[in-house]
Design an enzyme around this catalytic site. Structure first.
Site, PDB file in Angstrom:
ATOM      1  N   HIS A  79      10.951   5.562  14.357  1.00 22.34           N
ATOM      2  CA  HIS A  79      11.000   5.778  12.906  1.00 22.34           C
ATOM      3  C   HIS A  79      11.740   7.090  12.622  1.00 22.34           C
ATOM      4  O   HIS A  79      11.538   8.074  13.333  1.00 22.34           O
ATOM      5  CB  HIS A  79       9.555   5.850  12.401  1.00 22.34           C
ATOM      6  CG  HIS A  79       9.407   5.797  10.911  1.00 22.34           C
ATOM      7  ND1 HIS A  79       9.803   6.821  10.095  1.00 22.34           N
ATOM      8  CD2 HIS A  79       8.898   4.848  10.098  1.00 22.34           C
ATOM      9  CE1 HIS A  79       9.547   6.495   8.832  1.00 22.34           C
ATOM     10  NE2 HIS A  79       8.996   5.296   8.813  1.00 22.34           N
TER      11      HIS A  79
ATOM     12  N   ASP B  81       0.786  -1.229   0.000  1.00 23.65           N
ATOM     13  CA  ASP B  81       0.000   0.000   0.000  1.00 23.65           C
ATOM     14  C   ASP B  81       0.816   1.277   0.000  1.00 23.65           C
ATOM     15  O   ASP B  81       0.324   2.347   0.324  1.00 23.65           O
ATOM     16  CB  ASP B  81      -0.909  -0.001   1.233  1.00 23.65           C
ATOM     17  CG  ASP B  81      -0.112  -0.150   2.532  1.00 23.65           C
ATOM     18  OD1 ASP B  81       1.121   0.047   2.492  1.00 23.65           O
ATOM     19  OD2 ASP B  81      -0.715  -0.460   3.567  1.00 23.65           O
TER      20      ASP B  81
ATOM     21  N   GLU C  26       0.033  -8.919  -1.610  1.00 20.33           N
ATOM     22  CA  GLU C  26      -0.738  -8.385  -0.464  1.00 20.33           C
ATOM     23  C   GLU C  26      -1.880  -7.484  -0.960  1.00 20.33           C
ATOM     24  O   GLU C  26      -2.088  -6.363  -0.481  1.00 20.33           O
ATOM     25  CB  GLU C  26       0.155  -7.630   0.537  1.00 20.33           C
ATOM     26  CG  GLU C  26      -0.482  -7.430   1.902  1.00 20.33           C
ATOM     27  CD  GLU C  26       0.379  -6.615   2.869  1.00 20.33           C
ATOM     28  OE1 GLU C  26       0.350  -5.373   2.820  1.00 20.33           O
ATOM     29  OE2 GLU C  26       1.093  -7.244   3.672  1.00 20.33           O
TER      30      GLU C  26
ATOM     31  N   ARG D 271       1.126   8.446   9.369  1.00 15.43           N
ATOM     32  CA  ARG D 271       0.903   9.861   9.047  1.00 15.43           C
ATOM     33  C   ARG D 271      -0.392  10.422   9.604  1.00 15.43           C
ATOM     34  O   ARG D 271      -0.451  11.577  10.022  1.00 15.43           O
ATOM     35  CB  ARG D 271       0.849  10.049   7.527  1.00 15.43           C
ATOM     36  CG  ARG D 271       2.186  10.186   6.881  1.00 15.43           C
ATOM     37  CD  ARG D 271       2.060  10.179   5.380  1.00 15.43           C
ATOM     38  NE  ARG D 271       3.382   9.987   4.801  1.00 15.43           N
ATOM     39  CZ  ARG D 271       4.116  10.963   4.291  1.00 15.43           C
ATOM     40  NH1 ARG D 271       3.653  12.184   4.240  1.00 15.43           N
ATOM     41  NH2 ARG D 271       5.306  10.716   3.807  1.00 15.43           N
TER      42      ARG D 271
ATOM     43  N   HIS E 267       4.289   5.056  13.624  1.00 20.01           N
ATOM     44  CA  HIS E 267       4.788   5.981  12.592  1.00 20.01           C
ATOM     45  C   HIS E 267       3.721   6.537  11.648  1.00 20.01           C
ATOM     46  O   HIS E 267       4.052   7.255  10.707  1.00 20.01           O
ATOM     47  CB  HIS E 267       5.839   5.268  11.738  1.00 20.01           C
ATOM     48  CG  HIS E 267       5.255   4.200  10.846  1.00 20.01           C
ATOM     49  ND1 HIS E 267       4.760   4.486   9.599  1.00 20.01           N
ATOM     50  CD2 HIS E 267       5.058   2.887  11.025  1.00 20.01           C
ATOM     51  CE1 HIS E 267       4.300   3.367   9.046  1.00 20.01           C
ATOM     52  NE2 HIS E 267       4.465   2.382   9.901  1.00 20.01           N
TER      53      HIS E 267
ATOM     54  N   GLU F 257      -2.383   5.164   2.558  1.00 16.63           N
ATOM     55  CA  GLU F 257      -2.280   3.752   2.161  1.00 16.63           C
ATOM     56  C   GLU F 257      -3.591   3.170   1.650  1.00 16.63           C
ATOM     57  O   GLU F 257      -3.599   2.349   0.731  1.00 16.63           O
ATOM     58  CB  GLU F 257      -1.753   2.917   3.335  1.00 16.63           C
ATOM     59  CG  GLU F 257      -0.296   3.175   3.692  1.00 16.63           C
ATOM     60  CD  GLU F 257      -0.096   4.392   4.584  1.00 16.63           C
ATOM     61  OE1 GLU F 257      -1.103   5.038   4.978  1.00 16.63           O
ATOM     62  OE2 GLU F 257       1.067   4.716   4.868  1.00 16.63           O
TER      63      GLU F 257
END
Ligand code: UD1
Ligand code: UDP
Length: 373
Positions: free
Chosen positions: A241, A96, A118, A210, A208, A132
């Site tokens: 991260h 993604d 996936e 967004r 992590h 994503e």
């Protein structure tokens, strides 16, 4: 058959490494070329080294705090140039990320077949996770072959009108990687990681996303601080991260907290072995939601929705959102109540049996047989 595998970020490398290896075993059928976009740099290189993935092209696209627009445009153009050099029969993308979506689109513009590893994960909420959910939704109508890790991923694809004949249920390739690494004995080289979990209960954290940047991420960090402040026998290891939006806040809120170890991203092999000795895992990562259940570790997901409902249905994962209070209270319950804990701490494998990459290679062998002969 010439197969071009495109990899941009750490999780893509972890999950595509077993696929590359499997395709290489069928060396009379496939000629495999790997192209990195390097949307990530350090995070990616760690994994490329561990799995010894042979790299032919490296677009080296990472720029500090890069915008999604920049990544999209640069991957589109960069992969397009590589397609002109390599002329692959099939391009394989994963999951993604913006790398995956843009590489699939570049292949479509050149009328080259693409396979989506996936495929079919969905939250049905276009801003969670961002970007994503849209990346993976847009990749699917573009791609010709869909490797769905689970039955419910296949169902999502069918609901969107993706043809059943293009879908293969494979399991998730992350389990192929995990089983190999977890079954090999490991001695920690780093003394902090070697010590972690030996005198106190270890909570392993990754975070992590967004869509959580700002207040939600601050609340997640405050929830973690509450956990250590109230439990002297608990320690947290949190590999942070490198994204500056994550790093700055984590350092500000947790930097001086006792028994919270903020460390640099950990290489995959020690990370897996750290998961194995943790009491529970607190995360917003996709891959970790798949790995922890198969190691029998309760995983609390710091997100409002997940595209990985299988572990929740199996009882090893729980959505705790991003509220400081809910994160703290849920962890506290699992620290205090052994029955509650043991109900979650059961090894289940809803995401695969370690043979996902083999199924992908076998599918492509059939395609090679029918299209190239
Ligand atoms: C990306 C993917 C996300 C995936 C995640 C896995 C997109 C938009 N996001 O998110 O889907 O779950 O990777 O980790 O495709 N940085 C470094 N070194 C690194 C990696 C990142 O310094 O090795 C810093 C850079 O400042 C970079 C920033 O982190 O600009 C953000 O990286 P980016 O790839 O945009 O987003 P992620 O949040 O990692
Ligand atoms: N991981 C790792 N080292 C770390 C943190 C995570 O090797 O310090 C691995 C983890 O085991 C999983 C993957 O990285 O396989 C998850 O990557 P990330 O959280 O970056 O992305 P997501 O899975 O959310 O796309």
């Amino acid at each position: 058959m010439k197969v071009l595998v495109v990899i941009g970020t750490r999780p893509e490398a972890i999950k595509m490494a077993p696929v590359v290896k499997e395709l290489q075993r069928f060396d009379k059928t496939f000629q495999v070329t790997v192209c990195l976009t390097a949307q990530h740099r350090e995070l990616l290189d760690q994994v490329i080294d561990v799995f010894q993935i042979p790299v032919t092209h490296d677009l080296n696209l990472m720029a500090p705090n890069q915008s999604i627009l920049d990544i999209t445009c640069n991957v589109l153009r960069g992969i397009s140039d590589i397609l002109d050099i390599e002329h692959p029969d099939v391009v394989l993308v994963h999951g993604d990320t913006t790398t995956s979506f843009a590489a699939a689109l570049a292949s479509y513009y050149k009328k080259i077949s693409a396979g989506h590893v996936e495929a079919g994960l969905r939250t049905q909420n276009k801003y969670h996770p961002f970007p994503e959910e849209i990346n993976r939704r847009l990749a699917d109508p573009i791609c010709d072959y869909h490797y769905a890790p689970t039955q419910s991923a296949q169902d999502n694809l069918l609901r969107e009108g993706i043809s059943e004949s293009s879908i293969t249920i494979t399991g998730n390739t992350v389990i192929d990687a995990l089983l190999e690494v977890a079954s090999t004995p490991y001695e920690f080289k780093d003394s902090l990681l070697a010590e972690a979990g030996t005198h106190r209960r270890l909570i392993l954290v990754t975070a992590h996303r967004r869509e959580s940047f700002g207040e939600s991420f601050e609340n997640m960090c405050l929830g973690m601080r509450d956990i250590v402040d109230n439990n002297a026998d608990v320690e947290i290891v949190y590999p942070v991260h490198p994204n500056p939006n994550v790093r700055t806040t984590a350092n500000r809120i947790l930097g001086s907290a006792s028994r919270v170890h903020l460390v640099d991203p950990i290489e995959y092999v020690p990370f897996v072995h750290l998961m194995k000795k943790s009491y529970l895992v607190l995360t917003d990562s996709g891959g970790v939601q798949e790995e922890a259940p198969s190691l029998g570790k309760p995983v609390l997901v710091m997100r409002e929705v997940t595209e990985r409902p299988e572990a929740i249905a199996a009882g090893t994962a729980m959505l705790v959102g991003t509220s400081r209070k809910r994160i703290f209270q849920t962890v506290q319950r699992l620290l205090d109540d052994q029955n509650e804990y043991l109900k979650m701490a059961r090894a289940v494998n809803p995401y695969g049996d370690g043979k996902a990459s083999l199924r992908i290679a076998e599918h492509l062998t059939r395609i090679a047989g029918s299209t190239l002969s």
